[in-house]
Design a protein around this motif. Structure first.
Motif, PDB file in Angstrom:
ATOM      1  N   ASP A  67      59.220  42.864  41.909  1.00  0.00           N
ATOM      2  CA  ASP A  67      58.932  43.988  42.462  1.00  0.00           C
ATOM      3  C   ASP A  67      57.209  43.865  42.767  1.00  0.00           C
ATOM      4  O   ASP A  67      56.329  44.745  42.177  1.00  0.00           O
ATOM      5  N   PHE A  68      56.682  42.980  43.282  1.00  0.00           N
ATOM      6  CA  PHE A  68      55.324  42.198  43.726  1.00  0.00           C
ATOM      7  C   PHE A  68      54.514  43.770  44.138  1.00  0.00           C
ATOM      8  O   PHE A  68      53.590  43.772  43.910  1.00  0.00           O
ATOM      9  N   LEU A  69      55.124  44.412  45.165  1.00  0.00           N
ATOM     10  CA  LEU A  69      54.377  45.539  45.811  1.00  0.00           C
ATOM     11  C   LEU A  69      54.310  46.972  45.030  1.00  0.00           C
ATOM     12  O   LEU A  69      53.279  47.775  45.204  1.00  0.00           O
ATOM     13  N   ALA A  70      54.973  46.984  43.784  1.00  0.00           N
ATOM     14  CA  ALA A  70      55.020  48.379  42.940  1.00  0.00           C
ATOM     15  C   ALA A  70      53.496  48.624  42.705  1.00  0.00           C
ATOM     16  O   ALA A  70      53.300  49.851  42.820  1.00  0.00           O
ATOM     17  N   THR A  71      52.820  47.803  42.110  1.00  0.00           N
ATOM     18  CA  THR A  71      51.514  48.161  41.712  1.00  0.00           C
ATOM     19  C   THR A  71      50.401  48.502  42.828  1.00  0.00           C
ATOM     20  O   THR A  71      49.403  49.136  42.701  1.00  0.00           O
ATOM     21  N   PHE A  72      50.948  47.930  44.085  1.00  0.00           N
ATOM     22  CA  PHE A  72      49.965  48.222  45.280  1.00  0.00           C
ATOM     23  C   PHE A  72      50.337  49.633  46.002  1.00  0.00           C
ATOM     24  O   PHE A  72      49.461  50.096  46.705  1.00  0.00           O
ATOM     25  N   TYR A  73      51.305  50.267  45.447  1.00  0.00           N
ATOM     26  CA  TYR A  73      51.845  51.659  45.967  1.00  0.00           C
ATOM     27  C   TYR A  73      50.822  52.844  45.411  1.00  0.00           C
ATOM     28  O   TYR A  73      51.084  53.760  45.614  1.00  0.00           O
ATOM     29  N   ASP A  74      50.064  52.273  44.278  1.00  0.00           N
ATOM     30  CA  ASP A  74      49.307  53.216  43.616  1.00  0.00           C
ATOM     31  C   ASP A  74      48.272  54.072  44.481  1.00  0.00           C
ATOM     32  O   ASP A  74      47.221  53.364  44.809  1.00  0.00           O
ATOM     33  N   GLU A  75      48.330  55.317  44.925  1.00  0.00           N
ATOM     34  CA  GLU A  75      47.492  55.790  45.634  1.00  0.00           C
ATOM     35  C   GLU A  75      46.150  56.219  44.914  1.00  0.00           C
ATOM     36  O   GLU A  75      45.084  56.835  45.440  1.00  0.00           O
ATOM     37  N   ALA A  76      46.015  55.853  43.711  1.00  0.00           N
ATOM     38  CA  ALA A  76      44.767  56.170  42.919  1.00  0.00           C
ATOM     39  C   ALA A  76      43.809  55.287  43.223  1.00  0.00           C
ATOM     40  O   ALA A  76      42.612  55.435  43.168  1.00  0.00           O
ATOM     41  N   VAL A  77      44.250  54.167  43.915  1.00  0.00           N
ATOM     42  CA  VAL A  77      43.283  52.871  44.487  1.00  0.00           C
ATOM     43  C   VAL A  77      43.023  53.395  45.945  1.00  0.00           C
ATOM     44  O   VAL A  77      44.366  53.350  46.694  1.00  0.00           O
ATOM     45  N   SER A  78      41.981  53.228  46.322  1.00  0.00           N
ATOM     46  CA  SER A  78      41.926  53.153  47.970  1.00  0.00           C
ATOM     47  C   SER A  78      42.671  52.552  48.769  1.00  0.00           C
ATOM     48  O   SER A  78      42.931  51.159  48.300  1.00  0.00           O
ATOM     49  N   SER A  79      43.034  52.990  49.951  1.00  0.00           N
ATOM     50  CA  SER A  79      44.064  52.253  50.802  1.00  0.00           C
ATOM     51  C   SER A  79      43.134  50.777  51.057  1.00  0.00           C
ATOM     52  O   SER A  79      43.544  49.459  51.215  1.00  0.00           O
ATOM     53  N   PHE A  80      41.891  50.839  51.343  1.00  0.00           N
ATOM     54  CA  PHE A  80      41.052  49.770  51.757  1.00  0.00           C
ATOM     55  C   PHE A  80      41.313  48.788  50.721  1.00  0.00           C
ATOM     56  O   PHE A  80      41.281  47.313  50.758  1.00  0.00           O
ATOM     57  N   GLU A  81      41.041  49.106  49.068  1.00  0.00           N
ATOM     58  CA  GLU A  81      40.883  48.236  48.334  1.00  0.00           C
ATOM     59  C   GLU A  81      42.466  47.560  48.258  1.00  0.00           C
ATOM     60  O   GLU A  81      42.471  46.482  47.884  1.00  0.00           O
ATOM     61  N   ARG A  82      43.353  48.332  48.151  1.00  0.00           N
ATOM     62  CA  ARG A  82      44.784  47.850  48.136  1.00  0.00           C
ATOM     63  C   ARG A  82      45.037  46.725  49.308  1.00  0.00           C
ATOM     64  O   ARG A  82      45.605  45.694  48.692  1.00  0.00           O
ATOM     65  N   ARG A  83      44.479  47.212  50.293  1.00  0.00           N
ATOM     66  CA  ARG A  83      44.707  46.085  51.432  1.00  0.00           C
ATOM     67  C   ARG A  83      44.049  44.701  51.316  1.00  0.00           C
ATOM     68  O   ARG A  83      44.646  43.690  51.426  1.00  0.00           O
ATOM     69  N   ARG A  84      42.774  44.913  50.635  1.00  0.00           N
ATOM     70  CA  ARG A  84      41.747  43.846  50.359  1.00  0.00           C
ATOM     71  C   ARG A  84      42.522  42.880  49.040  1.00  0.00           C
ATOM     72  O   ARG A  84      42.536  41.704  49.156  1.00  0.00           O
TER      73      ARG A  84
END
Length: 146
Positions: A67-84
């Motif tokens: 479930d690699f992306l589960a932590t990347f779905y956290d909207e508390a982190v900016s979309s720019f930061e998640r993408r980076r």
């Protein structure tokens, strides 16, 4: 995972708290020698997942990301930061793929917004092979006699 551990060391990085260590121990037959070959780490944030991948040495032992992306779905982190962070993780996965087999599982987001779906598409585009489960067959309606 237990079968892979029969061949040698194995690393499991869990992003969605999916790995049941009890079931893994049962599948290994309770053999301590097999369990010692398995390194299991959980990431609860996308920052932790990035750090785990950066700290994973390249070598011949296989790597499983659950479930690699589960932590990347956290909207508390900016979309720019998640993408980076995702781009950095994909670079680490390319590094690790050069010397060992890597299996990555990912689930669609619980709330399918364009940003989260974009992360899933980015991962899909970076993958060497993609396997999607067959859609479930609809449940047949019971026959009505009257």
């Amino acid at each position: 995972a237990a079968r892979l551990a029969l061949r040698g060391p194995l690393t499991i990085l869990d992003g969605g708290n999916r790995c049941n260590a009890y079931l893994l121990a049962r599948a290994a037959g309770g053999r301590p020698d097999l369990l010692r070959r398995i390194f299991l780490a959980r990431a609860f944030t996308c920052y932790q997942m990035a750090a785990l991948l950066e700290g994973t040495p390249a070598g011949p032992s296989p790597l499983i990301l659950l479930d690699f992306l589960a932590t990347f779905y956290d909207e508390a982190v900016s979309s720019f930061e998640r993408r980076r962070l995702l781009d950095g993780c994909l670079a680490q996965l390319r590094r690790l793929c050069r010397t060992a087999g890597v299996l990555v599982s990912a689930c669609p987001p619980a709330v399918p917004g364009p940003e989260a779906l974009g992360l899933l598409e980015t991962l899909r585009g970076a993958a060497g092979r993609v396997w999607l489960p067959e859609p479930a067959l609809p449940v047949p309606e019971p026959w009505r006699l009257f």
